[in-house]
Motif scaffolding. Structure first.
Motif, short mmCIF file in Angstrom:
data_model
loop_
_atom_site.label_atom_id
_atom_site.label_comp_id
_atom_site.label_asym_id
_atom_site.label_seq_id
_atom_site.Cartn_x
_atom_site.Cartn_y
_atom_site.Cartn_z
N CYS A 19 0.71 -1.23 -0.17
CA CYS A 19 0.14 -0.08 0.16
C CYS A 19 0.78 1.24 0.09
N CYS A 39 -4.22 -1.84 2.40
CA CYS A 39 -5.06 -0.88 3.60
C CYS A 39 -6.49 -1.09 3.50
N HIS A 83 -8.88 3.30 -1.74
CA HIS A 83 -7.47 3.37 -1.95
C HIS A 83 -7.06 1.90 -2.22
N CYS A 84 -7.12 0.97 -1.39
CA CYS A 84 -6.75 -0.47 -1.60
C CYS A 84 -8.09 -1.16 -2.04
ZN LIG Z 1 -4.02 1.51 0.70
#
Ligand SMILES: [Zn+2]
Length: 338
Positions: A116, A125, A130-131
């Motif tokens: 990440c 994450c 985000h992830c």
């Molecule tokens: Zn992430």
């Protein structure tokens, strides 16, 4: 006369060996739960035995605000629970499990991934934008209440029945994208992210019209619309009188989403416009009223890869998770990771 020596030696052995066995036994039990945090001292020793069959993923948990170490399959349960409604069909949940596992394997440093980017100690994450979203069993209990056990069992079954399987292209895990609801067709990765990948393209995704997020309307007063635009594009000559004459969709992508829109003399990419106004998707249309502007959207998400609602529809039509994945990702295989 040496009988007492034997007794003393036996006592010493009992005192030394039995507690060691007890401690070892409890430790291995704990290991099965996999809730050992990344910096836990005895975590390393315990995970060696587990890693022989199942690798650990280091995840930055945004709600606990720390890195946790989880066996990959336990991670996948939390990711599926966070990313897809448990009410969906089992085959759709299985497709989601394989997609979620692929995303994790691709990011894991143990498999050559980059981890990440925002949390360098972690492979992945738990943030959805985000992830990949992930929730703990406690969060599942809070969300599902009385349905917790049934939902957990269903998701666990989807994960167990696909354990170890990922999506590959040329024998490598793919860069996975999936989304909630399409507009009837998926988007090519190049449309949404400017990187073209061979396994993405525009495919039909029928049966999504009933989904609550298929169509949604976003309403702004003319003044509010202009204010948002000028904050981002201060040089724009946009004014709140007669917006209809100042806004024009210039081009569409292959999947019918907006590629470019011209607003107050400035050309903006559909993806940038979507995020500026917090729209559900880049498939949008304008309706101009006296002092407000209505933006109708179709679909929810970037539109690339598997549509979760579309996957659920395919599962209802009797398709397997492999059919679903091969429909949304072109030329791929569903294979065990190595
Ligand atoms: Zn992430």
């Amino acid at each position: 006369m040496r009988w007492w020596v034997n007794i003393i030696l036996s006592v010493i052995l009992i005192v030394l060996i039995i507690p060691t066995l007890i401690i070892k036994g409890f430790s291995s039990d704990e290991a099965g739960k996999g809730s050992i945090s990344g910096d836990d001292e005895h975590g390393d020793e315990i995970s060696i035995t587990r890693r022989m069959s199942e690798p650990d993923v280091l995840m930055y948990d945004h709600s606990a605000k720390k890195v946790v170490r989880l066996p990959i399959e336990e991670y996948v349960v939390g990711a599926v629970a966070a990313e897809m409604p448990a009410s969906f069909e089992l085959e759709a949940l299985k497709a989601q499990a394989v997609a979620a596992r692929t995303l994790a394997i691709k990011k894991m440093r143990a498999f050559g991934g980059r981890g990440c980017e925002k949390h360098p100690q972690a492979d992945i994450c738990s943030k959805f934008n985000h992830c990949q979203a992930w929730i703990s069993e406690q969060q599942m209990k809070n969300n599902w209440k009385d349905n917790y056990e049934a939902n957990y069992e269903k998701i666990k079954k989807a994960v167990d029945e696909t354990a170890g399987y990922i999506i590959t292209y040329n024998n490598k895990p793919i860069e996975v994208f999936y989304h909630s609801t399409s507009n009837g067709r998926t988007a090519d990765s190049g449309e949404a992210f400017s990187t073209s990948l061979p396994y993405y393209g525009v495919v039909d995704s029928p049966g999504e019209e009933e989904s609550p997020r298929y169509r949604q309307t976003f309403t702004f007063s003319n003044a509010e619309f202009v204010k948002i635009f000028k904050k981002r594009y201060p040089n724009s000559k946009l004014s709140s009188s007669n917006l209809a004459s100042q806004i024009k969709i210039k081009s569409y992508t292959e999947s019918g989403r907006v590629a470019e829109v011209e607003v107050g003399g400035i050309t903006v990419k559909g993806t940038d416009f979507r995020f500026l106004y917090g729209l559900n998707s880049t498939d949008f249309k304008f309706r101009f009223e006296k002092d407000k502007i209505k933006i109708d959207t179709t679909g929810f998400g970037h539109g690339v890869g598997m549509s979760q609602v579309g996957a659920n529809y395919m599962a209802k039509q009797g398709h397997t998770y492999i059919d679903i994945l091969k429909h949304y990702y072109k030329g791929i295989e569903v294979d065990i990771y190595r």
